[in-house]
Design a protein around this motif. Structure first.
Motif, PDB file in Angstrom:
ATOM      1  N   TYR A 294     -12.470  14.069  21.218  1.00  0.00           N
ATOM      2  CA  TYR A 294     -12.565  12.716  21.742  1.00  0.00           C
ATOM      3  C   TYR A 294     -13.453  12.709  22.981  1.00  0.00           C
ATOM      4  O   TYR A 294     -13.436  13.655  23.782  1.00  0.00           O
TER       5      TYR A 294
ATOM      6  N   ASN B 248     -11.445   8.776  27.594  1.00  0.00           N
ATOM      7  CA  ASN B 248     -10.223   8.081  27.194  1.00  0.00           C
ATOM      8  C   ASN B 248     -10.587   6.982  26.198  1.00  0.00           C
ATOM      9  O   ASN B 248     -10.487   5.789  26.470  1.00  0.00           O
ATOM     10  N   SER B 249     -11.047   7.419  25.017  1.00  0.00           N
ATOM     11  CA  SER B 249     -11.456   6.483  23.975  1.00  0.00           C
ATOM     12  C   SER B 249     -11.037   7.043  22.629  1.00  0.00           C
ATOM     13  O   SER B 249     -10.571   8.178  22.522  1.00  0.00           O
ATOM     14  N   GLY B 250     -11.241   6.264  21.591  1.00  0.00           N
ATOM     15  CA  GLY B 250     -10.961   6.738  20.240  1.00  0.00           C
ATOM     16  C   GLY B 250     -12.187   7.277  19.548  1.00  0.00           C
ATOM     17  O   GLY B 250     -12.165   7.529  18.339  1.00  0.00           O
ATOM     18  N   PHE B 251     -13.258   7.500  20.314  1.00  0.00           N
ATOM     19  CA  PHE B 251     -14.565   7.914  19.794  1.00  0.00           C
ATOM     20  C   PHE B 251     -14.661   9.438  19.771  1.00  0.00           C
ATOM     21  O   PHE B 251     -14.464  10.095  20.783  1.00  0.00           O
TER      22      PHE B 251
ATOM     23  N   GLN C 259     -16.362   0.409  28.862  1.00  0.00           N
ATOM     24  CA  GLN C 259     -15.813   1.751  29.014  1.00  0.00           C
ATOM     25  C   GLN C 259     -16.869   2.748  29.499  1.00  0.00           C
ATOM     26  O   GLN C 259     -17.879   2.964  28.817  1.00  0.00           O
TER      27      GLN C 259
ATOM     28  N   ILE D 110     -17.142   6.474  29.789  1.00  0.00           N
ATOM     29  CA  ILE D 110     -16.324   7.535  29.207  1.00  0.00           C
ATOM     30  C   ILE D 110     -16.899   8.936  29.356  1.00  0.00           C
ATOM     31  O   ILE D 110     -16.234   9.908  28.980  1.00  0.00           O
TER      32      ILE D 110
ATOM     33  N   LYS E 177     -14.449  -0.988  34.522  1.00  0.00           N
ATOM     34  CA  LYS E 177     -13.143  -1.558  34.172  1.00  0.00           C
ATOM     35  C   LYS E 177     -13.100  -3.041  34.510  1.00  0.00           C
ATOM     36  O   LYS E 177     -12.600  -3.864  33.728  1.00  0.00           O
TER      37      LYS E 177
ATOM     38  N   TYR F  69     -20.718   2.477  24.050  1.00  0.00           N
ATOM     39  CA  TYR F  69     -20.065   3.029  25.240  1.00  0.00           C
ATOM     40  C   TYR F  69     -21.124   3.351  26.288  1.00  0.00           C
ATOM     41  O   TYR F  69     -22.311   3.504  25.975  1.00  0.00           O
TER      42      TYR F  69
END
Length: 337
Positions: free
Chosen positions: A6, A9-12, A173, A175, A168, A149
């Protein structure tokens, strides 16, 4: 095949070994060889590719775009960067102003032959542009669907905190950070990594082999090899100089039996070492020939035990650069002209 991690703090997810084309595509390596290398990376399971608009003044992006033609776009992760001078290098062709960011993202997308990039990165911190202006422009790029991103490169811990807070606030994001990091160059460990862990930012590290020194091919008391990076000012010779002192090269030679004991080549050991740090999402590697990647990708998924890590630290000793103050010296205080 290459493992995935990952990004921040992402789902990528991205491939933990990522192909970069800083000093190869568009300049050092012919287009046919560059395209063959990208195809070899894909065959090896690398799906993440990093470039920048300033690499060979746009030519590196163009070559990467050609190399990825016909691939399923959704199965790729394409990164590029903005900051350094591009085009005719006029007064607004550099930095992180709104104008340069908006012009640059459009140029990058055209050269890459894609509608969007997965990660758009500030190549350095711009002391001459208000940070609010930069992040508002990044937010607009994201909302326009031109980037998914936002990341940065070689930012200090304080700059990361300020940028993360603005991102934020704007609903986007931040990241990733892209710093130099290797067994020999550990300056991010003191401040940048702790701040990043707190903020949910990952590192995509460049030069995990210390510009090739950790391959072991540079020998103490010997001339640098002909055709190596150390002999070519266009290929990072400036960056490698700090690692060419005889005491450093002697320390690197002490890594050979450690690599042998671990059943790894020296390049595999170097790349596996950076990937032991949980804040590292990917090691950026370069290649001028397809066959170079066959060795590199074998570092993916390798776990180095505590004894091996201790042996590496003992072998390198005082050759390691670890002063966190070095992170404050990377971004130029004035835009590069």
């Amino acid at each position: 095949m290459v493992a995935y991690r990952y990004l921040g703090n992402s789902g990528f997810k991205i491939s933990e070994i990522t192909l970069g084309n800083w000093v190869t595509h568009g300049s050092q390596v012919g287009d046919d060889a560059a395209i063959a290398t990208v195809h070899a990376a894909l065959d090896a399971g690398i799906t993440t590719f990093d470039t920048a608009d300033a690499y060979a003044n746009g030519a590196a992006e163009t070559v990467l775009g050609k190399a990825l033609e016909g691939q399923r776009r959704e199965s790729l992760e394409i990164f590029t960067k903005v900051y350094f001078p591009t085009g005719p290098k006029g007064p607004n062709d550099t930095g992180l102003s709104r104008k340069h960011i908006m012009d640059s993202i459009n140029g990058s997308l055209k050269r890459l032959g894609t509608d969007y990039v997965d990660l758009y990165q500030a190549h350095r911190f711009d002391y001459e542009t208000p940070l609010e202006e930069t992040f508002q422009a990044f937010a607009d790029v994201v909302r326009q669907g031109k980037a998914l991103y936002i990341g940065v490169s070689e930012w200090t811990a304080e700059q990361l905190r300020d940028g993360h807070a603005l991102a934020k606030q704007l609903g986007i994001q931040l990241i990733s950070n892209q710093p130099q990091y290797s067994m020999l160059w550990r300056v991010i460990e003191g401040k940048v990594v702790p701040a990043s862990e707190e903020l949910g930012i990952s590192q995509i590290v460049w030069s995990p082999m210390a510009q090739g020194v950790l391959s072991g091919k540079y020998l103490p008391g010997q001339p640098v090899p002909e055709g190596s990076r150390a002999t070519d000012e266009k290929s990072g010779a400036t960056f490698i100089k700090r690692f060419l002192a005889d005491d450093t090269l002697e320390a690197v030679q002490r890594l050979t039996p450690i690599a042998d004991e671990a059943g790894l080549s020296m390049p595999q050991l170097a790349i596996a070492w950076v990937l032991q740090n949980p804040n590292i999402a990917a090691a950026l590697v370069g290649a001028s020939r397809p066959e170079q990647l066959a060795d590199t990708v074998k570092a993916s998924g390798v776990t180095l035990d505590a004894d091996t890590l201790s042996a590496i630290d003992e072998a390198l000793g005082d050759a390691v650069f670890s002063d966190a103050e070095n992170t404050y010296e990377v971004s130029p205080k004035q835009r590069v002209a």
